[in-house]
Design an enzyme around this catalytic site. Structure first.
Site, PDB file in Angstrom:
ATOM      1  CB  CYS A 112      94.610  -6.042 -18.667  1.00  0.00           C
ATOM      2  SG  CYS A 112      93.666  -4.727 -17.910  1.00  0.00           S
ATOM      3  CG  HIS A 250      91.874 -10.092 -19.053  1.00  0.00           C
ATOM      4  ND1 HIS A 250      92.389  -9.834 -17.804  1.00  0.00           N
ATOM      5  CD2 HIS A 250      91.357  -8.903 -19.504  1.00  0.00           C
ATOM      6  CE1 HIS A 250      92.204  -8.545 -17.513  1.00  0.00           C
ATOM      7  NE2 HIS A 250      91.574  -7.963 -18.523  1.00  0.00           N
ATOM      8  CG  ASN A 280      89.830  -6.088 -15.343  1.00  0.00           C
ATOM      9  OD1 ASN A 280      90.912  -6.631 -15.129  1.00  0.00           O
ATOM     10  ND2 ASN A 280      89.579  -5.416 -16.459  1.00  0.00           N
TER      11      ASN A 280
HETATM   12  O1  UT7 Z   1      90.915  -3.914 -19.161  1.00  0.00           O
HETATM   13  C1  UT7 Z   1      89.952  -3.037 -19.576  1.00  0.00           C
HETATM   14  C2  UT7 Z   1      88.650  -3.541 -19.150  1.00  0.00           C
HETATM   15  N1  UT7 Z   1      87.531  -2.872 -19.726  1.00  0.00           N
HETATM   16  C3  UT7 Z   1      86.450  -3.540 -20.012  1.00  0.00           C
HETATM   17  O2  UT7 Z   1      86.404  -4.702 -19.878  1.00  0.00           O
HETATM   18  C4  UT7 Z   1      85.265  -2.745 -20.485  1.00  0.00           C
HETATM   19  C5  UT7 Z   1      84.483  -3.419 -21.527  1.00  0.00           C
HETATM   20  N2  UT7 Z   1      83.176  -2.818 -21.598  1.00  0.00           N
HETATM   21  C6  UT7 Z   1      82.206  -3.185 -20.758  1.00  0.00           C
HETATM   22  O3  UT7 Z   1      82.381  -4.078 -19.951  1.00  0.00           O
HETATM   23  C7  UT7 Z   1      80.861  -2.505 -20.880  1.00  0.00           C
HETATM   24  O4  UT7 Z   1      80.872  -1.637 -21.978  1.00  0.00           O
HETATM   25  C8  UT7 Z   1      80.505  -1.728 -19.588  1.00  0.00           C
HETATM   26  C9  UT7 Z   1      80.211  -2.705 -18.475  1.00  0.00           C
HETATM   27  C10 UT7 Z   1      81.632  -0.793 -19.179  1.00  0.00           C
HETATM   28  C11 UT7 Z   1      79.250  -0.893 -19.825  1.00  0.00           C
HETATM   29  O5  UT7 Z   1      78.168  -1.700 -20.263  1.00  0.00           O
HETATM   30  P1  UT7 Z   1      77.292  -1.236 -21.492  1.00  0.00           P
HETATM   31  O6  UT7 Z   1      76.228  -2.242 -21.647  1.00  0.00           O
HETATM   32  O7  UT7 Z   1      78.187  -1.005 -22.653  1.00  0.00           O
HETATM   33  O8  UT7 Z   1      76.630   0.094 -20.938  1.00  0.00           O
HETATM   34  P2  UT7 Z   1      76.696   1.554 -21.575  1.00  0.00           P
HETATM   35  O9  UT7 Z   1      78.091   2.104 -21.494  1.00  0.00           O
HETATM   36  O10 UT7 Z   1      76.018   1.532 -22.897  1.00  0.00           O
HETATM   37  O11 UT7 Z   1      75.800   2.357 -20.545  1.00  0.00           O
HETATM   38  C12 UT7 Z   1      74.407   2.090 -20.423  1.00  0.00           C
HETATM   39  C13 UT7 Z   1      73.840   2.983 -19.339  1.00  0.00           C
HETATM   40  C14 UT7 Z   1      74.220   4.449 -19.487  1.00  0.00           C
HETATM   41  O12 UT7 Z   1      73.086   5.217 -19.122  1.00  0.00           O
HETATM   42  P3  UT7 Z   1      72.143   5.845 -20.253  1.00  0.00           P
HETATM   43  O13 UT7 Z   1      73.033   6.766 -21.054  1.00  0.00           O
HETATM   44  O14 UT7 Z   1      71.632   4.689 -21.045  1.00  0.00           O
HETATM   45  O15 UT7 Z   1      71.102   6.565 -19.438  1.00  0.00           O
HETATM   46  C15 UT7 Z   1      75.290   4.665 -18.468  1.00  0.00           C
HETATM   47  O16 UT7 Z   1      75.356   5.980 -17.989  1.00  0.00           O
HETATM   48  O17 UT7 Z   1      74.345   2.581 -18.064  1.00  0.00           O
HETATM   49  C16 UT7 Z   1      74.850   3.731 -17.361  1.00  0.00           C
HETATM   50  N3  UT7 Z   1      75.897   3.309 -16.469  1.00  0.00           N
HETATM   51  C17 UT7 Z   1      75.674   2.861 -15.216  1.00  0.00           C
HETATM   52  N4  UT7 Z   1      74.543   2.711 -14.514  1.00  0.00           N
HETATM   53  C18 UT7 Z   1      74.660   2.215 -13.272  1.00  0.00           C
HETATM   54  C19 UT7 Z   1      77.240   3.264 -16.710  1.00  0.00           C
HETATM   55  N5  UT7 Z   1      77.895   2.778 -15.636  1.00  0.00           N
HETATM   56  C20 UT7 Z   1      76.941   2.528 -14.695  1.00  0.00           C
HETATM   57  C21 UT7 Z   1      76.981   2.009 -13.390  1.00  0.00           C
HETATM   58  N6  UT7 Z   1      75.824   1.874 -12.721  1.00  0.00           N
HETATM   59  N7  UT7 Z   1      78.124   1.647 -12.780  1.00  0.00           N
END
Ligand code: UT7
Length: 362
Positions: A112, A250, A280
């Site tokens: 990125c 970014h 993104n």
């Molecule tokens: O250039 C590279 C770019 N990458 C990034 O910018 C990623 C940086 N990270 C993030 O933006 C965040 O970590 C995410 C947006 C990817 C995830 O947010 P989070 O607050 O860290 O959520 P999490 O991974 O802790 O997941 C929380 C819950 C999980 O369910 P359980 O285990 O608590 O039941 C996931 O399975 O949210 C669930 N989940 C979703 N639910 C609905 C994960 N993706 C989704 C989704 N829709 N799309």
């Protein structure tokens, strides 16, 4: 006399088909509420054409904006993770299509961060005196490599980007300085193992692009990596935080941007935030954000801009840009993308079907 590389032209290309969070919820277990509250994203654009076609359109727009002839360009650097093909490179295609008969070109992939890295390389070549005019592109077609069976990563990305024209000047304008860095031991936080020569002689059935992703690892390391890069750059250039007029980071996640801005002491009124409308777009985010900030009149003549970026690697970086006098295009290009006769969901349908086949259901 010391040379600098002013940004004299800019152009973006966002393909017309739009995929909303509600569209995603029609085929995977997600919701607009989850995506928007965690990321600040409402929609993303999906390309019906290859990455090079969007880059060609953005480049023609940047050239018209700069009021130059393509024959003045000495170098094209194409920052991307999603080139149409690896060999020959995509920059050579752009050189041919824009008719930059005195230019050469190469692709640059640092994930990125590719646009800022490419901007830095081109700027340094102009500063060294080896070239006078450069076209720098940051463009992605991330939809081609999305694994629609992975809801944590596939909801984050979108297609599009932009291009800028740099030209040698004696005035202290353009990318004044940049700090490029890498966070050690975070290579596995974002990985696309199917993209590259490791897969060359595998069975076709094994070809499946899947983005491996440790969301929270990325989140915290990205903020730290960008903050360290910004702090080191400001210290090295003797720049006080109060001197920064506008921040163009970014665009990966609104919460990452808000946290970083807070840590840098920059109020959100002075921060470009457009992840809501594009998602993104990887190497495309900073040129898209720059173009929109200019169109919206948020970048004024002479402003000092700070930019910061992160990507797989984790590569990070920060840059200080002094804008010149002109904030409006000299001319508009009439080059357009071919007409799109499909919805975003129709464009990605084959990839959704492939994910369903692989995982059984989504
Ligand atoms: O250039 C590279 C770019 N990458 C990034 O910018 C990623 C940086 N990270 C993030 O933006 C965040 O970590 C995410 C947006 C990817 C995830 O947010 P989070 O607050 O860290 O959520 P999490 O991974 O802790 O997941 C929380 C819950 C999980 O369910 P359980 O285990 O608590 O039941 C996931 O399975 O949210 C669930 N989940 C979703 N639910 C609905 C994960 N993706 C989704 C989704 N829709 N799309």
């Amino acid at each position: 006399m010391k040379k600098y590389a002013e940004i004299i032209g800019w152009g973006k290309c966002a393909p017309p088909a739009i995929l909303t969070n509600n569209d995603l919820a029609t085929f995977m277990d997600t919701s607009d509420e989850w995506i928007y509250s965690r990321t600040g994203i409402k929609q993303r654009h999906i390309a019906h054409v290859p990455c090079s076609e969007m880059s060609y359109v953005a480049s023609e727009r940047a050239i018209a904006c700069a009021g130059i002839d393509a024959k003045e360009i000495d170098l094209v650097i194409f920052g991307t993770n999603s080139p149409d093909q690896m060999v020959p490179n995509s920059a050579s295609l752009i050189v041919n299509r824009i008719g930059a008969t005195h230019a050469t070109g190469f692709d640059l992939n640092s994930a990125c961060t590719s646009f800022l890295y490419a901007l830095n390389v081109a700027t340094d070549m102009i500063k060294a005196g080896s070239i006078k005019t450069a076209l720098v592109i940051g463009m992605e077609k991330t939809s081609t490599i999305m694994d629609w069976g992975k809801r944590d990563s596939s909801v984050l990305f979108g297609d599009g980007g932009g291009a800028v024209i740099l030209q040698a000047t004696d005035e202290a304008l353009g990318l004044l300085d940049a700090k490029l860095s890498l966070v050690m031991d975070t290579r596995e936080a974002i990985e696309l193992p199917g993209l590259g020569m490791n897969m060359t002689h595998k069975e076709m059935s094994e070809f499946y692009y899947s983005l491996n992703f440790l969301g929270q690892e990325v989140f915290k390391n990205a903020i730290k990596g960008m903050q360290d890069a910004c702090t080191s750059l400001l210290e090295r250039t003797n720049t006080a935080q109060e001197e920064i007029d506008f921040f163009v980071p970014h665009q990966a996640n609104a919460r990452i941007i808000q946290t970083l801005a807070k840590r840098m002491g920059i109020g959100m009124d002075n921060v470009m935030l457009c992840v809501e409308r594009y998602g993104n777009t990887s190497a495309g985010t900073i040129p898209l954000a720059l173009c929109d900030a200019l169109t919206e009149g948020r970048i004024k003549p002479g402003m000092l801009l700070l930019t910061a970026t992160f990507g797989a690697g984790l590569t990070c970086g920060a840059g200080l840009i002094r804008w010149g006098k002109r904030v409006t295009p000299i001319a508009e290009s009439d080059v357009q993308l071919p007409i799109c006769d499909k919805t975003a969901l129709e464009i990605i349908r084959p990839a959704i079907d492939a994910a369903k086949k692989r995982y059984g259901k989504l």
